[in-house]
Design an enzyme around this catalytic site. Structure first.
Site, short mmCIF file in Angstrom:
data_model
loop_
_atom_site.label_atom_id
_atom_site.label_comp_id
_atom_site.label_asym_id
_atom_site.label_seq_id
_atom_site.Cartn_x
_atom_site.Cartn_y
_atom_site.Cartn_z
N VAL A 1 0.80 -1.22 0.00
CA VAL A 1 0.00 0.00 0.00
C VAL A 1 0.83 1.27 0.00
CG1 VAL A 1 -2.00 -1.02 1.12
CG2 VAL A 1 -0.17 -0.05 2.51
N GLY B 1 2.64 2.64 2.39
CA GLY B 1 2.53 3.46 3.60
C GLY B 1 1.11 3.90 3.93
N ILE C 1 -1.63 4.11 1.68
CA ILE C 1 -2.48 4.45 0.54
C ILE C 1 -3.13 3.16 0.03
CG2 ILE C 1 -2.56 5.57 -1.71
CD1 ILE C 1 0.18 6.75 -1.11
N GLY D 1 14.86 8.34 12.99
CA GLY D 1 14.24 7.02 12.93
C GLY D 1 13.48 6.75 11.65
N GLU E 1 15.31 2.25 7.79
CA GLU E 1 15.32 0.88 8.29
C GLU E 1 16.63 0.59 9.02
OE1 GLU E 1 12.91 -1.28 8.06
OE2 GLU E 1 11.60 -0.58 6.45
N LYS F 1 7.45 -3.15 -3.39
CA LYS F 1 6.08 -2.67 -3.56
C LYS F 1 5.70 -2.61 -5.04
CE LYS F 1 6.54 0.08 0.65
NZ LYS F 1 6.77 1.44 1.19
N GLY G 1 4.77 5.31 9.18
CA GLY G 1 4.17 5.58 10.49
C GLY G 1 3.20 4.51 10.90
#
Length: 319
Positions: A25, A27, A29, A80, A83, A98, A195
């Site tokens: 997705v 993140g 979407i 942060g 990765e 993705k 997030g």
């Protein structure tokens, strides 16, 4: 669900669907649902996307603050945003995963990550950012998947996009995917690139589908019906941006032009900025050509003995 007395046991297949959906997705979407449900009646022509919020943050931060790649990389790592293995982000690998999943859903082919052309953003300098802006472009790590007469083309590479385009206006850690269909034209999906909130939203959407008894195939069809993709051996043609450091002496530019002419690559425009060093920064935008031709001239530049360091070549994508 548990608080309302619901019991939900995920089968391995369903759990896999949730994981694959969250991974695809970009993140939060809801791209997968757009493809498998809202656009099910369309023949998808092209999938484009900025699919890694960390990379978009780095590139836009470089432009806004005038900082180097190394400075913004350290800043993003401290916040942060990267990765544990940062190369998954800045090397384009996370975004390529993705893209491979979305290409499979869009074109009904088996996931073929091995055929994705991947290039990270590590070679992008603040000079490239400024030069792109000066010519009306912005640099983005852009994924493109399209089915052509030569086969399935998949690439996740830094590109120049028009500054006034949807991708060009995308700032910070935000992602965007554009789906192009035969009947609907362009569908633009934009949202937070990372997030816990956006990720949880995407996963819970799938979990709620299962709770409601909605069981759609992950890829819009049974996985057994997916066909093996035929990877495109060559990408579609496009203009390219080249950044060179030339020795500041007579005939240097003529040698570069001769190499390009021999490879059949013509120059659309060229700029040389003021300099104090022995090397002159030269920017060239080509007419449409192939990546193979660009790779050939980059190799031949080293034989001229007038090009210093490693030239940078970025595709200019029509979006």
């Amino acid at each position: 669900l548990a608080e309302h007395g619901h019991s939900l046991a995920l089968s391995a297949e369903a759990a896999g669907r949730v994981i694959r959906y969250e991974a695809a997705v970009a993140g939060g979407i809801p791209v997968v649902k757009a493809l498998t449900e809202g656009l099910a009646g369309n023949e998808i022509q092209r999938v484009l996307g900025v699919m890694n919020g960390s990379c978009n943050y780095i590139l836009t931060r470089m432009e806004d603050a005038g900082l180097t790649y190394e400075e913004v990389f350290a800043e993003a790592d401290g916040l942060g945003y990267l990765e544990a293995d940062p190369n998954l982000d800045v090397g384009g690998i996370d975004a390529a995963h993705k893209l491979a999943i979305l290409a499979s859903i869009a074109f009904g082919t088996e996931v073929d990550f091995a055929s994705v052309v991947i290039e990270g953003i590590g070679a992008i300098t603040i000079e490239d950012i400024h030069a792109a802006a000066d010519m009306g472009y912005r640099v983005k790590l852009l994924g493109v998947a399209q089915q052509t007469g030569r086969g399935l083309e998949q690439r996740m590479t830094p590109c120049l996009v028009p500054a006034n385009s949807p991708f060009g206006q995308l700032q910070g850690g935000t992602n965007m995917v554009i789906l192009e269909g035969g009947d609907v034209g362009q569908i633009v999906l934009r949202g937070a690139g990372a997030g816990e909130g956006p990720t949880a939203s995407a996963v819970m959407s799938d979990v709620l589908d299962l709770a409601r008894g909605l069981r759609l195939n992950t890829f819009g069809q049974a996985a057994t019906g997916l066909v093996k993709s035929q990877p495109a051996m060559t990408a579609t043609t496009a203009p390219f941006y080249l950044r060179l450091q030339l020795l500041d002496k007579p005939g240097a530019l003529a040698k570069v032009a001769a190499v390009m002419g021999e490879a059949g690559v013509s120059i659309d425009r060229m700029r040389q900025y003021g300099h104090d060093a022995e090397q002159a920064p030269v920017l060239i935008v080509t007419h449409k050509t192939t990546r193979a031709a660009i790779d050939q001239i980059l190799e031949d530049f080293t034989k001229t003995q007038v090009v210093e360091g490693q030239p940078v070549a970025l595709r200019i994508e029509a979006v």
